[in-house]
Design a protein around this motif. Sequence first.
Motif, PDB file in Angstrom:
ATOM      1  N   ALA A  49     -11.007  13.288  48.922  1.00 46.33           N
ATOM      2  CA  ALA A  49     -10.743  12.120  49.774  1.00 46.33           C
ATOM      3  C   ALA A  49     -10.351  12.557  51.182  1.00 46.33           C
TER       4      ALA A  49
ATOM      5  N   SER B 281     -12.513   6.356  47.991  1.00 42.83           N
ATOM      6  CA  SER B 281     -11.995   7.074  46.824  1.00 42.83           C
ATOM      7  C   SER B 281     -11.286   6.136  45.864  1.00 42.83           C
TER       8      SER B 281
ATOM      9  N   PHE C  31      -9.185  10.042  41.499  1.00 49.77           N
ATOM     10  CA  PHE C  31      -9.497   9.510  42.824  1.00 49.77           C
ATOM     11  C   PHE C  31      -8.586   8.350  43.208  1.00 49.77           C
TER      12      PHE C  31
END
Length: 322
Positions: free
Chosen positions: A75, A84, A120
């Motif tokens: 990210a 993300s 994420f």
Amino acid sequence: MNKIVASNVLPDHPRSLYILFFTEMWERFSFYGMKALLLAYMVSELQFDERKGYSLLGTYTALVYTMPLIGGLLADRYLGYSKSVIFGGILMVVGHLVLALPTEWGFFYGMAFVICGNGFFKPNVSSMVGGLYSKSDPRRDSGFSLFYLGINLGAALGGLLCGYVGQRIQWHYGFGLAAIFMILGLTVFCLGKRRLPEHVVSANKIKQSESLSSILRVDYLIYTGTLLLAPLFVEVFKMYAMTDYLLTALGVASIACITIIAIKLDKTALFKLLAAMVMIVFSILFWAFYEQNSGSLNLFAIRNVDMKVMGVTISALSVNNF
């Protein structure tokens, strides 16, 4: 005078903080709600022996805390926080929905998708909270306190409701309830992200559409590579007996890496690193005890505790994970 005092006690925060508050609150509801069910489901429904159940739960927990290192790095350098979080949220929704399906293959793949998605989602929402404030902003600490209040509320409600539905009604309904609230958290973020400052949601170093060649985009490669991790994690679950050796190797590698870094530091930075390592050691002890709420304490309560209160039978999973 009263206005000044009130402002000092409860300062005004950016409205975007509350978007992230509810995004993380409902995501933690789904994450901890699903986690509350795992071991009891494996032992009682899938008929795994306790040793296998504990090993699988430990493997899942280790991977779910390791993956954010990768997701946060990608990210920072490529995707940006907004992409993300959305990508991670979608993967977590898929994972919870797969767990809600009464299929033999769904259990391992559901956990694998949750691991990938959490990598994420989790680190980047927290990073976005930090981006709302300058380092000298006096509201920064109280902003994070409010944010973690949302985490704790979501975790408590998730364990309470998903634990009850899963144990008392139907296991897959409990997993399905976790999926519903994950969808809610992702929806809150998607509807509210336009209110977030541009510097918070954008990539930090490299443009999101940068290509390695005329046809290969970095972000597409990241999405594809992450999806390919899911079957790899499934194979790791199947070889759960090797997890102890794998984690030991990772621990030794981590210590070696920290040692190499420490050699290159000046005296001031070295003392800071040593102080961090002391806190990390105590943190390991804390989390070792804390993780028992979804592990040994669940089975102990189910087997040894009278869960009737004033004639009403409550769920052991709800109590342990509340």
